[in-house]
Design a protein around this motif. Structure first.
Motif, PDB file in Angstrom:
ATOM      1  N   UNK A 137      15.168 -43.953  36.398  1.00 40.69           N
ATOM      2  CA  UNK A 137      14.858 -42.537  36.231  1.00 40.69           C
ATOM      3  C   UNK A 137      16.102 -41.663  36.288  1.00 40.69           C
ATOM      4  N   UNK A 138      17.228 -42.226  36.711  1.00 39.13           N
ATOM      5  CA  UNK A 138      18.480 -41.471  36.723  1.00 39.13           C
ATOM      6  C   UNK A 138      18.980 -41.196  35.310  1.00 39.13           C
ATOM      7  N   UNK A 139      18.531 -41.974  34.346  1.00 39.87           N
ATOM      8  CA  UNK A 139      18.928 -41.780  32.960  1.00 39.87           C
ATOM      9  C   UNK A 139      17.921 -40.912  32.222  1.00 39.87           C
ATOM     10  N   UNK A 140      18.017 -40.946  30.907  1.00 44.08           N
ATOM     11  CA  UNK A 140      17.083 -40.159  30.095  1.00 44.08           C
ATOM     12  C   UNK A 140      15.760 -40.903  29.935  1.00 44.08           C
ATOM     13  N   UNK A 145       9.759 -51.250  31.179  1.00 39.83           N
ATOM     14  CA  UNK A 145       9.487 -52.503  30.459  1.00 39.83           C
ATOM     15  C   UNK A 145      10.138 -53.690  31.175  1.00 39.83           C
ATOM     16  N   UNK A 146      11.364 -53.488  31.658  1.00 45.32           N
ATOM     17  CA  UNK A 146      12.045 -54.557  32.392  1.00 45.32           C
ATOM     18  C   UNK A 146      11.305 -54.919  33.671  1.00 45.32           C
ATOM     19  N   UNK A 147      10.849 -53.909  34.402  1.00 50.35           N
ATOM     20  CA  UNK A 147      10.168 -54.201  35.660  1.00 50.35           C
ATOM     21  C   UNK A 147       8.864 -54.952  35.417  1.00 50.35           C
ATOM     22  N   UNK A 148       8.151 -54.644  34.346  1.00 47.39           N
ATOM     23  CA  UNK A 148       6.934 -55.381  34.028  1.00 47.39           C
ATOM     24  C   UNK A 148       7.250 -56.824  33.631  1.00 47.39           C
ATOM     25  N   UNK A 149       8.323 -56.987  32.856  1.00 48.50           N
ATOM     26  CA  UNK A 149       8.692 -58.323  32.398  1.00 48.50           C
ATOM     27  C   UNK A 149       9.209 -59.200  33.540  1.00 48.50           C
ATOM     28  N   UNK A 150       9.824 -58.586  34.526  1.00 55.11           N
ATOM     29  CA  UNK A 150      10.421 -59.345  35.619  1.00 55.11           C
ATOM     30  C   UNK A 150       9.446 -59.710  36.734  1.00 55.11           C
ATOM     31  N   UNK A 151       8.230 -59.216  36.703  1.00 57.45           N
ATOM     32  CA  UNK A 151       7.275 -59.429  37.789  1.00 57.45           C
ATOM     33  C   UNK A 151       7.084 -60.885  38.170  1.00 57.45           C
ATOM     34  N   UNK A 182      14.611 -42.671  27.480  1.00 61.19           N
ATOM     35  CA  UNK A 182      14.754 -44.020  26.919  1.00 61.19           C
ATOM     36  C   UNK A 182      15.135 -45.034  27.999  1.00 61.19           C
ATOM     37  N   UNK A 183      16.030 -44.628  28.892  1.00 61.06           N
ATOM     38  CA  UNK A 183      16.443 -45.514  29.981  1.00 61.06           C
ATOM     39  C   UNK A 183      15.274 -45.762  30.924  1.00 61.06           C
ATOM     40  N   UNK A 184      14.508 -44.707  31.228  1.00 60.79           N
ATOM     41  CA  UNK A 184      13.343 -44.846  32.109  1.00 60.79           C
ATOM     42  C   UNK A 184      12.305 -45.777  31.480  1.00 60.79           C
ATOM     43  N   UNK A 185      12.083 -45.630  30.179  1.00 57.76           N
ATOM     44  CA  UNK A 185      11.116 -46.493  29.492  1.00 57.76           C
ATOM     45  C   UNK A 185      11.599 -47.945  29.488  1.00 57.76           C
ATOM     46  N   UNK A 186      12.903 -48.133  29.256  1.00 59.08           N
ATOM     47  CA  UNK A 186      13.460 -49.489  29.270  1.00 59.08           C
ATOM     48  C   UNK A 186      13.345 -50.099  30.673  1.00 59.08           C
ATOM     49  N   UNK A 187      13.576 -49.287  31.701  1.00 61.27           N
ATOM     50  CA  UNK A 187      13.439 -49.754  33.075  1.00 61.27           C
ATOM     51  C   UNK A 187      12.019 -50.178  33.382  1.00 61.27           C
ATOM     52  N   UNK A 226      13.668 -50.426  40.790  1.00 58.02           N
ATOM     53  CA  UNK A 226      14.179 -50.459  39.422  1.00 58.02           C
ATOM     54  C   UNK A 226      13.767 -49.195  38.674  1.00 58.02           C
ATOM     55  N   UNK A 227      12.529 -48.771  38.837  1.00 58.94           N
ATOM     56  CA  UNK A 227      12.059 -47.543  38.178  1.00 58.94           C
ATOM     57  C   UNK A 227      12.824 -46.331  38.697  1.00 58.94           C
TER      58      UNK A 227
END
Length: 149
Positions: free
Chosen positions: A19-22, A31-37, A24-29, A14-15
């Motif tokens: 990382x393919x985006x800017x 946060x999502x990966x931490x939340x989805x654990x 903000x996208x990397x930071x959102x990714x 997911x990270x």
């Protein structure tokens, strides 16, 4: 079996995608990966549970249980007990009326079909297994059985 390496691999993927985006996208990714654990770990446990049920339905005797020791799951083969479970053909005469949700009835029919037996025989076998395992479900400090959240 350890779930954490699999959860971490999915987080890394997911990270990598984020990382393919800017930034903000990397930071959102992240946060999502931490939340989805924990959700990922729960899904992996559900997959293991379904795998155990699938393998159990194909075994001539015995069944496979998913057991947790802490947060570490393991699939364990459990031999069938010597006493054969009664079937509908054993001349049983007791009757009960049971009302169930339609979705549960469909699940019972599917399970019985997978094993190639009638729904009545499947329910009798499951009840007999449940009653016998209720007596011996505690082994040392381990509990066996099925849980769903």
């Amino acid at each position: 079996m350890q779930l954490e390496p699999h959860v971490e691999a999915l987080r890394a993927e997911l990270a990598s995608l984020a990382s393919l985006g800017d930034e903000n996208v990397a930071a959102a990714g992240e946060r999502l990966s931490q939340a989805l654990g924990s959700a990922l770990a729960l899904r992996l446990l559900e997959i293991l549970s379904e795998a155990g049920l699938e393998v159990s339905s194909q075994l001539p005797s015995g069944h496979v249980e998913l057991r947790l020791a802490g947060q570490e799951p393991s699939l364990v083969y459990v031999e069938a007990e010597d006493s054969a479970a009664p079937t509908a053909e054993d001349g049983l005469s007791a009757r009960i009326t049971l009302r169930l949700p339609e979705s549960l009835k469909a699940s019972l029919e599917a399970a019985a079909s997978r094993e190639g037996v009638s729904v009545n025989s499947w329910i009798i076998k499951a009840l007999a297994r449940g009653v016998s395992s209720a007596v011996s479900s505690r082994v040392g400090s381990r509990l066996t059985g099925f849980g769903q959240s």
